[in-house]
Design a protein around this motif. Structure first.
Motif: not given
Length: 425
Positions: A273-292
């Motif tokens: 759960t921790y690993r997946l949550g950390l991946r989601l944290f990064l995807a939200l902020l700098i993944g290809w679907t992010s405005e950033r």
């Protein structure tokens, strides 16, 4: 041990799970009508494992990978690749930081390939001749990796995050370290790690589960050796990260790797759960679907090579964000600012999280149609817990508050580093 049934929620298929008298954990997943079968035997021994011999000597770096190569040298000098081919089967192996796996893929009968896989892994044939031959092969492999800028980038940032630790060295070791490997050391390390109770076996295919279980329960495993008596497994220690490092190579554009490490302990049950949550944290902020991400791409700060990677283990946690960029210093600063001010980001929203979760769920469900993907996935998860294999359930249970807490906790304990490859001047 009595056979148990594990239901995969995402396919409703049932895994037959049991433990042999010698401690080997087995998962059998029957799939009626499929043409290809897959089996993977995994030993919980990787490049980060630090074994200290009775005389106080530490095993050489690169030992897990060297041992993987050496097991293909059979005592009777049979060519195991050709042996597998006789049963319409292919065999290979790989070593990671925490595991070594041997696997086959076949369009023939499962039992014949499985028997060969067990012979391959459980019948070592170490000799001075084979050690010298593998030394030459692995030296070339190491030198090839050193010529790969992307490999050097990843190795450089991990070495900056965990200096003077096993993580700071390539999985294959170094040209110097593997010179210390000899027949006796191979035998001692094999004796310590390659015990059935430190291994797991996953088989997937159109098979008679009862027949395969009977075969495994009656298979005559080699007697356990006492060569490793007196050896002790030590958890590695590391020094403070090296904040900024760089090298020059023949590249057209600078390459940046930004890394963060955290040593906050997590229970083994919480890791998936921790690993997946950390991946989601990064995807939200700098993944290809992010405005950033889209803004950086439009500004040409990044290109399609931009990516992130998360590695979570009971002894260490780290993430790496990397890519080609003409502005490595500026991009490193922008990444740092984005992560530490995440709660102000418009990208950090429930709507965005649901979008990413739908995308990842679709990718996973498509991937499990491959027996190679599913077998390797199950093998990687089995050391944790039965619950850890249920990716869709874990993904569904993670909400924005969980991601927020995981992100906060990681950032609170994090140490930072960056590693850059510049074009040769």
């Amino acid at each position: 041990m009595k056979t148990k049934q594990i239901t995969l929620s995402f396919t409703q298929e049932k895994i037959s799970s049991f433990e042999l008298d010698n401690g080997l954990t087995v998962w059998l997943l029957p799939k009626k009508g499929i043409q290809e079968s897959y089996g993977i035997l995994t030993c919980q021994f990787g490049s980060v494992d630090k074994l200290v011999k009775e005389n106080g000597k530490v095993i050489p770096k690169g030992m897990a990978h060297f041992l993987e190569h050496s097991l293909f040298d059979m005592p009777d000098k049979r060519d195991m690749v050709k042996e597998f081919a006789l049963f319409s089967s292919q065999v290979n192996a790989f070593t990671s930081q925490t595991q070594t796996s041997y696997f086959y893929s076949t369009t023939g009968e499962t039992k014949e390939s499985l028997a060969l896989l067990l012979q391959l892994v459980l019948t070592p044939g170490f000799t001075q001749e084979t050690v010298e031959r593998e030394l030459a092969v692995i030296e070339q492999e190491i030198e090839m990796y050193l010529d790969d800028p992307d490999h050097r980038l990843h190795l450089g940032i991990v070495a900056s995050l965990f200096p003077e630790s096993p993580l700071a060295v390539d999985i294959a070791g170094t040209v110097d370290s593997i010179q210390e490997i000899d027949v006796q050391t191979l035998q001692e390390v094999y004796s310590y790690f390659y015990q059935p109770n430190k291994m797991n076996l996953v088989c997937i295919g159109d098979m008679d589960v009862n027949d395969i279980e009977t075969f495994l329960r009656t298979y005559e495993m080699p007697a356990q050796s006492s060569l490793a008596n007196g050896c002790q497994l030590h958890h590695f220690e590391t020094k403070d990260p090296v904040a900024h490092s760089h090298i020059e190579l023949d590249v057209a554009t600078p390459k940046l790797a930004f890394g963060m490490r955290s040593l906050a302990p997590q229970s083994i049950q919480e890791l998936p759960t921790y690993r997946l949550g950390l991946r989601l944290f990064l995807a939200l902020l700098i993944g290809w679907t992010s405005e950033r991400y889209q803004a950086w791409y439009r500004e040409r700060k990044i290109d399609s090579s931009f990516q992130f990677y998360v590695d979570v283990h009971p002894s260490y946690h780290y993430l790496v964000i990397s890519g080609d960029t003409a502005e490595p210093i500026s991009l490193a600063s922008a990444i740092r600012k984005t992560l530490f001010s995440f709660e102000k980001s418009a990208d950090f929203s429930q709507e965005h999280l649901e979008l990413i979760k739908r995308e990842w769920l679709g990718q996973f469900l498509q991937s499990v149609n491959s027996v190679e993907f599913l077998g390797t996935y199950l093998s990687e998860q089995s050391p944790f817990s039965v619950d850890s294999i249920d990716f869709p359930r874990i993904l569904a249970e993670i909400d924005l508050e969980m991601v927020r807490k995981i992100g906060r906790d990681f950032l609170k304990e994090a140490s930072l580093a960056d590693f850059t490859i510049f074009p040769k001047s």
